[in-house]
Scaffold this active site. Structure first.
Site, PDB file in Angstrom:
ATOM      1  N   THR A 259      -4.369   6.077   1.997  1.00  0.00           N
ATOM      2  CA  THR A 259      -4.648   7.453   2.429  1.00  0.00           C
ATOM      3  C   THR A 259      -5.482   8.176   1.371  1.00  0.00           C
ATOM      4  O   THR A 259      -5.321   9.380   1.148  1.00  0.00           O
ATOM      5  CB  THR A 259      -3.361   8.242   2.788  1.00  0.00           C
ATOM      6  OG1 THR A 259      -2.429   7.367   3.418  1.00  0.00           O
ATOM      7  CG2 THR A 259      -3.675   9.369   3.761  1.00  0.00           C
TER       8      THR A 259
ATOM      9  N   GLU B 129       0.869  -1.187   0.000  1.00  0.00           N
ATOM     10  CA  GLU B 129       0.000   0.000   0.000  1.00  0.00           C
ATOM     11  C   GLU B 129       0.900   1.230   0.000  1.00  0.00           C
ATOM     12  O   GLU B 129       1.673   1.444   0.937  1.00  0.00           O
ATOM     13  CB  GLU B 129      -0.902  -0.009   1.243  1.00  0.00           C
ATOM     14  CG  GLU B 129      -1.745   1.258   1.378  1.00  0.00           C
ATOM     15  CD  GLU B 129      -2.483   1.342   2.724  1.00  0.00           C
ATOM     16  OE1 GLU B 129      -2.789   0.296   3.336  1.00  0.00           O
ATOM     17  OE2 GLU B 129      -2.730   2.472   3.169  1.00  0.00           O
TER      18      GLU B 129
ATOM     19  N   ARG C 139       0.803  10.246   0.924  1.00  0.00           N
ATOM     20  CA  ARG C 139       1.302  11.215   1.899  1.00  0.00           C
ATOM     21  C   ARG C 139       2.588  11.871   1.435  1.00  0.00           C
ATOM     22  O   ARG C 139       3.260  12.554   2.194  1.00  0.00           O
ATOM     23  CB  ARG C 139       1.546  10.532   3.242  1.00  0.00           C
ATOM     24  CG  ARG C 139       0.258  10.238   3.942  1.00  0.00           C
ATOM     25  CD  ARG C 139       0.518   9.586   5.274  1.00  0.00           C
ATOM     26  NE  ARG C 139      -0.373   8.473   5.403  1.00  0.00           N
ATOM     27  CZ  ARG C 139      -0.264   7.539   6.327  1.00  0.00           C
ATOM     28  NH1 ARG C 139       0.712   7.580   7.198  1.00  0.00           N
ATOM     29  NH2 ARG C 139      -1.140   6.572   6.386  1.00  0.00           N
TER      30      ARG C 139
ATOM     31  N   LYS D 262     -10.876  -1.445   6.589  1.00  0.00           N
ATOM     32  CA  LYS D 262      -9.640  -1.165   7.321  1.00  0.00           C
ATOM     33  C   LYS D 262     -10.015  -0.582   8.677  1.00  0.00           C
ATOM     34  O   LYS D 262     -10.687   0.453   8.733  1.00  0.00           O
ATOM     35  CB  LYS D 262      -8.792  -0.170   6.525  1.00  0.00           C
ATOM     36  CG  LYS D 262      -7.619   0.415   7.317  1.00  0.00           C
ATOM     37  CD  LYS D 262      -6.676   1.195   6.421  1.00  0.00           C
ATOM     38  CE  LYS D 262      -5.672   1.989   7.227  1.00  0.00           C
ATOM     39  NZ  LYS D 262      -4.530   2.436   6.415  1.00  0.00           N
TER      40      LYS D 262
END
Ligand code: 3PG
Length: 215
Positions: free
Chosen positions: A72, A44, A48, A132
């Site tokens: 994210t 993943e 960011r 998640k």
């Protein structure tokens, strides 16, 4: 296969999901190669850093056998950007109503984030059964995961946030946990030092753990 089943399949096959924030596309490729060499099958890449989407493209090209998720993801624009970069799946830390719509509209499987029963119920209403749980440790860890199993028997979790090498096994042993996410395999000091052998060694330990628990 439905996108829900695709998400389930990705999490089940991965077992442990390395969560990676990259400084450059080249660094992303080096990390991906190191994780793959250790036997992990998915990554993943978080949105960011400015290099994230370039890294996704580069990783897809360099290691096509690795499943590459974009993490994210917080809004519809990022869903589209991840699709355009060739992501295999999407992960979010939490889910706003607008993000849920965008994830439903995407052709990609997704693992939307939730922390509370109400957030989980909203996701189940949308048909998302693979979620998640974030930030897992801060939410109470295993205790919370066990408590969620009663009211939500169909829910399958990928707890992430504050999980490390020493407690990953405990999480993976929960029947409602398909996969555990974390950044411990890509410790920032190793990445800064260019110590990709340490990444491979940690990934190999994670692989051995999955194999031991899942056969
Ligand atoms: C995430 O985005 O899922 C987390 O940053 C990963 O959590 P960890 O760094 O505590 O493993």
């Amino acid at each position: 296969m439905s996108r829900n089943n695709q998400a389930r399949d990705i999490l089940t096959r991965s077992g442990i999901m390395p969560v990676v924030t990259v400084a450059s596309a080249e660094q992303g490729v080096a990390i991906a190669r190191a994780l793959l060499a250790g036997g992990l099958t998915a990554i993943e890449v978080t949105l960011r850093s400015a290099a994230a989407l370039d890294a996704v493209r580069a990783i897809k090209q360099a290691t096509p056998q690795l499943l590459v998720g974009v993490g994210t993801v917080c809004n519809a624009g990022q869903v589209r950007a991840a699709e355009a970069a060739g992501a295999d799946f999407l992960v979010s830390p939490g889910t706003t109503p607008a993000l849920a719509e965008a994830l439903l509209a995407s052709t990609l499987p997704s693992i939307p984030g939730a922390a509370t029963p109400s957030e989980i119920m909203a996701l189940l209403e949308h048909g998302f059964e693979c979620v998640k749980l974030f930030p897992a440790a801060a939410l109470g860890g295993i205790t919370r995961i066990k408590a969620l199993a009663g009211p939500f028997p169909n829910l399958r979790l990928c707890p992430t946030g504050g999980i490390g090498e020493n407690d990953a096994a405990q999480y993976l042993a929960q029947p409602n946990v398909l996969c555990v996410g974390g950044s411990w395999m890509v410790a920032s000091e190793w990445i800064k030092a260019g110590d990709f052998a340490a990444v491979t060694a940690s990934a190999a330990k994670a692989r051995a753990l999955i194999d031991r628990l899942r056969g």
